[in-house]
Design a protein around this motif. Structure first.
Motif, PDB file in Angstrom:
ATOM      1  N   GLY A   1       0.823  -1.212   0.000  1.00 46.54           N
ATOM      2  CA  GLY A   1       0.000   0.000   0.000  1.00 46.54           C
ATOM      3  C   GLY A   1       0.851   1.253   0.000  1.00 46.54           C
ATOM      4  N   LEU A   2       1.927   1.243   0.787  1.00 49.84           N
ATOM      5  CA  LEU A   2       2.849   2.386   0.788  1.00 49.84           C
ATOM      6  C   LEU A   2       3.484   2.573  -0.586  1.00 49.84           C
ATOM      7  CD1 LEU A   2       4.685   1.834   4.207  1.00 49.84           C
ATOM      8  CD2 LEU A   2       2.978   3.576   3.665  1.00 49.84           C
TER       9      LEU A   2
ATOM     10  N   MET B   1      -2.087  -1.675 -13.078  1.00 49.49           N
ATOM     11  CA  MET B   1      -0.837  -2.238 -12.570  1.00 49.49           C
ATOM     12  C   MET B   1      -0.966  -2.807 -11.168  1.00 49.49           C
ATOM     13  SD  MET B   1       2.319   0.181 -13.730  1.00 49.49           S
ATOM     14  CE  MET B   1       1.844   1.361 -12.483  1.00 49.49           C
ATOM     15  N   SER B   2      -1.533  -2.033 -10.252  1.00 50.32           N
ATOM     16  CA  SER B   2      -1.442  -2.378  -8.836  1.00 50.32           C
ATOM     17  C   SER B   2      -2.664  -3.088  -8.278  1.00 50.32           C
ATOM     18  CB  SER B   2      -1.180  -1.106  -8.015  1.00 50.32           C
ATOM     19  OG  SER B   2      -2.209  -0.166  -8.229  1.00 50.32           O
ATOM     20  N   LEU B   3      -3.851  -2.878  -8.850  1.00 49.00           N
ATOM     21  CA  LEU B   3      -5.044  -3.510  -8.284  1.00 49.00           C
ATOM     22  C   LEU B   3      -4.958  -5.037  -8.303  1.00 49.00           C
ATOM     23  CD1 LEU B   3      -7.760  -3.215  -6.966  1.00 49.00           C
ATOM     24  CD2 LEU B   3      -8.804  -2.936  -9.227  1.00 49.00           C
ATOM     25  N   PRO B   4      -4.586  -5.672  -9.430  1.00 55.01           N
ATOM     26  CA  PRO B   4      -4.461  -7.143  -9.395  1.00 55.01           C
ATOM     27  C   PRO B   4      -3.427  -7.617  -8.380  1.00 55.01           C
ATOM     28  CG  PRO B   4      -4.500  -6.338 -11.662  1.00 55.01           C
ATOM     29  CD  PRO B   4      -4.352  -5.140 -10.783  1.00 55.01           C
ATOM     30  N   LEU B   5      -2.319  -6.877  -8.242  1.00 60.95           N
ATOM     31  CA  LEU B   5      -1.274  -7.275  -7.297  1.00 60.95           C
ATOM     32  C   LEU B   5      -1.763  -7.147  -5.859  1.00 60.95           C
ATOM     33  CD1 LEU B   5       1.640  -8.145  -6.830  1.00 60.95           C
ATOM     34  CD2 LEU B   5       2.311  -5.731  -6.960  1.00 60.95           C
TER      35      LEU B   5
ATOM     36  N   ILE C   1      -6.030   3.412  -4.591  1.00 62.09           N
ATOM     37  CA  ILE C   1      -5.691   3.739  -5.983  1.00 62.09           C
ATOM     38  C   ILE C   1      -6.404   5.012  -6.429  1.00 62.09           C
ATOM     39  CG2 ILE C   1      -5.921   2.938  -8.363  1.00 62.09           C
ATOM     40  CD1 ILE C   1      -5.559   0.083  -7.258  1.00 62.09           C
ATOM     41  N   CYS C   2      -7.694   5.128  -6.122  1.00 57.51           N
ATOM     42  CA  CYS C   2      -8.440   6.327  -6.514  1.00 57.51           C
ATOM     43  C   CYS C   2      -7.856   7.576  -5.853  1.00 57.51           C
ATOM     44  CB  CYS C   2      -9.913   6.177  -6.126  1.00 57.51           C
ATOM     45  SG  CYS C   2     -10.865   5.071  -7.180  1.00 57.51           S
ATOM     46  N   ALA C   3      -7.540   7.459  -4.546  1.00 57.87           N
ATOM     47  CA  ALA C   3      -7.035   8.618  -3.816  1.00 57.87           C
ATOM     48  C   ALA C   3      -5.684   9.075  -4.347  1.00 57.87           C
ATOM     49  CB  ALA C   3      -6.942   8.287  -2.325  1.00 57.87           C
ATOM     50  N   THR C   4      -4.776   8.118  -4.575  1.00 60.04           N
ATOM     51  CA  THR C   4      -3.461   8.513  -5.090  1.00 60.04           C
ATOM     52  C   THR C   4      -3.564   9.035  -6.523  1.00 60.04           C
ATOM     53  OG1 THR C   4      -3.052   6.213  -5.752  1.00 60.04           O
ATOM     54  CG2 THR C   4      -2.200   6.916  -3.631  1.00 60.04           C
TER      55      THR C   4
ATOM     56  N   ALA D   1     -11.423  -1.963 -13.289  1.00 59.80           N
ATOM     57  CA  ALA D   1     -11.456  -2.918 -12.182  1.00 59.80           C
ATOM     58  C   ALA D   1     -12.165  -4.197 -12.622  1.00 59.80           C
ATOM     59  CB  ALA D   1     -12.168  -2.309 -10.975  1.00 59.80           C
ATOM     60  N   PRO D   2     -11.805  -5.351 -12.042  1.00 62.75           N
ATOM     61  CA  PRO D   2     -12.488  -6.603 -12.371  1.00 62.75           C
ATOM     62  C   PRO D   2     -13.979  -6.526 -12.063  1.00 62.75           C
ATOM     63  CG  PRO D   2     -10.473  -7.013 -11.128  1.00 62.75           C
ATOM     64  CD  PRO D   2     -10.700  -5.538 -11.083  1.00 62.75           C
TER      65      PRO D   2
END
Length: 460
Positions: free
Chosen positions: A104-105, A131-135, A150-153, A415-416
Motif C-alpha cells: 500500500g505504501l 498495474m497495482s489492483l491485481p497485485l 488507488i483512486c485517492a493517489t 477494475a475486475p
C-alpha cells in the motif's frame, strides 16, 4: 425582479443542459448567446458588449501562460505510455515489503510520483488500477481498501505540481486578481502567477501524501485482516542501486520542471517545454518511443488541448454575457449580505464547488465558476494563493466523493467485474475524510499554503 435574476437563470440553464449530456463548450456559448438575444430584444442587454468578444479571443490566443497546457499534456501522455511506473512499482514493492502495509505504501508513493509527472487524474487512476489492483488483490488486500487507495493517489495529480489544473486555475485567478484590484481601486505591480500556485501546492501536496501513508500504516497495524503482512523472501529484495535507478528518471524530470520554476530560472511555460523534451528522452532511453506511439501521443494531446480551449472560449463568452446582465454585482451583493463576512462567503463557495464537482469536470468549474466568484472573494481581501490551493484541494476531494466522483468511474472501467461498485465507494470514504481534514488544516493555518511562496519570494 426577474430581470435582475437573469444571471442566476443562466447558471441554472448551464447545469441543466450539462446534465442532459450536451457538450460543455457549446452549451456555454449557446446559453450565453440565447440569453444575450433575449436581453437585446427585451432592452436589458447592451449588444455592443458582444463586440468585445473578438478581443477576448485574441487575448486567449496571445496568452503565453496557456502554452504550458499542451506541453504538460504531452509530457504526461508520453510518460503514461512509456511505462516508467511499472518498474518503479515492482522495485518499490520489494523495497517496502518488510514494512506494515508495504504494498500500500508503494502504491501511494508510486502514484504520487506518477501524478506529479503526468498531472492527469484519469491517466494516473487507470494506469495504477491496471498495474497495482491485481497485485493488491493477489496479496490479500481487501478490495474496498485497494480501490480507495488507488483512486485517492490518482487524484493527487490535481494538487501536486506540475498540474494542469493549477496552470488553468492560476491563469483564471490572475485575471480575477486584476479585476479585484480595479474594484478596490488599488494597484499592485506583483501579479499572481502559475509559478506561485506551483510553489504553494508543494507543502499541501506532500502533506497529503504523508497523511495517506500514515493511514495505510495505521490500517495495516490495527486492522491486519484488511492489509495482511506478506513476508518478502531474501531473493526478492531489491538492491538499493536498482531502486535508485528506477526512481532517478522520474525524480530527475520532476526536479528539472519544478526546480527551474522554484529558482526562477524558467517560467512554467518554459519548464513545461523542458518537461516535454525530458519525457521524450526518457521514453527514447527505454525504447518506448516509436513513430506509432508518437503519433498516438500527439493525437491525444491535440484532442485534450482542443477540448480545453473550446471550453475556455465558451466560458469566456458566458462570463461576458453574465457580467453584461450584472451578474458580478449580484454575487457581490449576495456575499456582502451573508452573516459572518468573508468566512461564510468562502465556506459557501467551497461547498458549492464541492457539489458541482459531482457533475462538472474541473475545467468547467475553473472556467465558469471561478471567474464569477473569484473577483468578489479577492475584493473582500482573500489571499489569492491560498484561495487557489483551497479550490484545487476541494475539487480533488469532490472528484473522489461517491456517487459521482470522476476517479471512481475511471477505476470502475478497469477494475475486475467481481469487485462491486459499492466496494469502490466504501474504499474512498476514509480518503475523502483525510482530504477534508487537510482542507480544514489549511483553513485554520493558511501558512501551510503561503509560507513557502513567501520564503522563496523573499530569497529572490
Amino acid at each position: 425582479m426577474l430581470i435582475e435574476l437573469i444571471p442566476l437563470w443562466m447558471f441554472i440553464a448551464i447545469c441543466l443542459f450539462m446534465l442532459l449530456g450536451y457538450p460543455v463548450a457549446f452549451t456555454l456559448a449557446g446559453v450565453a448567446l440565447g440569453f444575450a438575444g433575449f436581453g437585446i430584444v427585451a432592452g436589458v442587454f447592451d449588444a455592443n458588449l458582444l463586440k468585445s468578444f473578438p478581443t477576448r479571443l485574441y487575448g486567449i490566443m496571445n496568452n503565453y501562460t496557456l502554452v504550458a497546457v499542451p506541453l504538460f499534456v504531452f509530457m504526461g501522455t508520453v510518460l503514461e505510455k512509456s511505462r516508467l511506473a511499472e518498474d518503479l512499482l515492482a522495485n518499490m514493492t520489494k523495497a517496502c515489503g518488510r514494512l506494515p502495509g508495504g504494498l500500500g505504501l508503494s502504491v501511494v508513493m508510486v502514484g504520487s510520483l506518477l501524478a506529479a509527472s503526468t498531472g492527469i487524474v484519469g491517466a494516473t487512476v487507470v494506469t495504477m488500477g491496471l498495474m497495482s489492483l491485481p497485485l493488491m488483490l493477489k496479496r490479500g488486500y481487501a478490495p474496498d481498501f485497494a480501490c480507495g487507495t488507488i483512486c485517492a493517489t490518482g487524484t493527487l495529480g490535481q494538487i501536486i505540481p506540475p498540474s494542469i489544473a493549477l496552470v488553468l486555475l492560476g491563469d483564471v485567478l490572475s485575471s480575477a486578481y486584476q479585476q479585484a484590484q480595479l474594484k478596490m481601486g488599488v494597484f499592485n505591480p506583483k501579479t499572481l502567477s502559475v509559478g506561485d500556485l506551483f510553489i504553494a501546492a508543494i507543502v499541501p501536496g506532500l502533506a497529503l501524501v504523508v497523511i495517506y501513508m500514515l493511514f495505510v500504516v495505521f490500517t495495516a497495524w490495527f486492522r491486519p485482516h484488511i492489509i495482511p503482512r506478506v513476508p518478502v523472501d531474501t531473493d526478492e529484495r531489491v538492491p538499493v542501486f536498482k531502486l535508485v535507478l528506477s526512481l532517478l528518471p522520474v525524480l530527475l524530470l520532476i526536479g528539472l520542471v519544478l526546480g527551474s520554476i522554484l529558482i526562477g530560472a524558467a517560467t512554467p511555460t518554459e519548464a513545461a517545454g523542458v518537461g516535454a523534451l525530458g519525457a521524450c528522452l526518457l521514453a527514447l532511453f527505454k525504447k518506448q518511443l516509436t513513430w506509432q506511439r508518437l503519433r498516438e501521443v500527439s493525437r491525444s494531446t491535440i484532442q485534450i488541448t482542443a477540448m480545453i480551449f473550446m471550453i475556455l472560449i465558451g466560458a469566456s463568452l458566458f462570463s461576458l454575457v453574465f457580467r453584461g446582465f450584472g451578474g458580478e454585482e449580484l454575487v457581490h451583493h449576495f456575499f456582502n449580505q451573508l452573516p459572518g463576512g468573508v468566512f461564510t462567503a468562502v465556506l459557501l463557495v467551497m461547498v458549492a464547488m464541492f457539489i458541482l464537482g459531482f457533475i462538472l469536470d474541473f475545467i468547467e468549474i475553473i472556467f465558469v465558476v471561478v471567474p464569477i466568484v473569484g473577483p468578489v472573494l479577492l475584493a473582500m481581501g482573500v489571499d489569492p494563493i491560498w484561495l487557489g490551493i483551497m479550490i484545487a484541494v476541494n475539487l480533488q476531494t469532490s472528484f473522489l466523493t461517491p456517487p459521482f466522483g470522476f476517479a471512481l468511474f475511471y477505476l470502475r472501467g478497469v477494475a475486475p467485474a467481481a469487485i462491486p461498485t459499492a466496494a469502490i465507494y466504501r474504499g474512498v470514504i476514509p480518503f475523502v475524510m483525510l482530504q477534508l481534514l487537510l482542507l480544514m488544516l489549511m483553513a485554520l493555518w493558511p501558512g501551510l499554503v503561503t509560507w513557502l511562496p513567501e520564503q522563496i519570494g523573499m530569497s529572490k
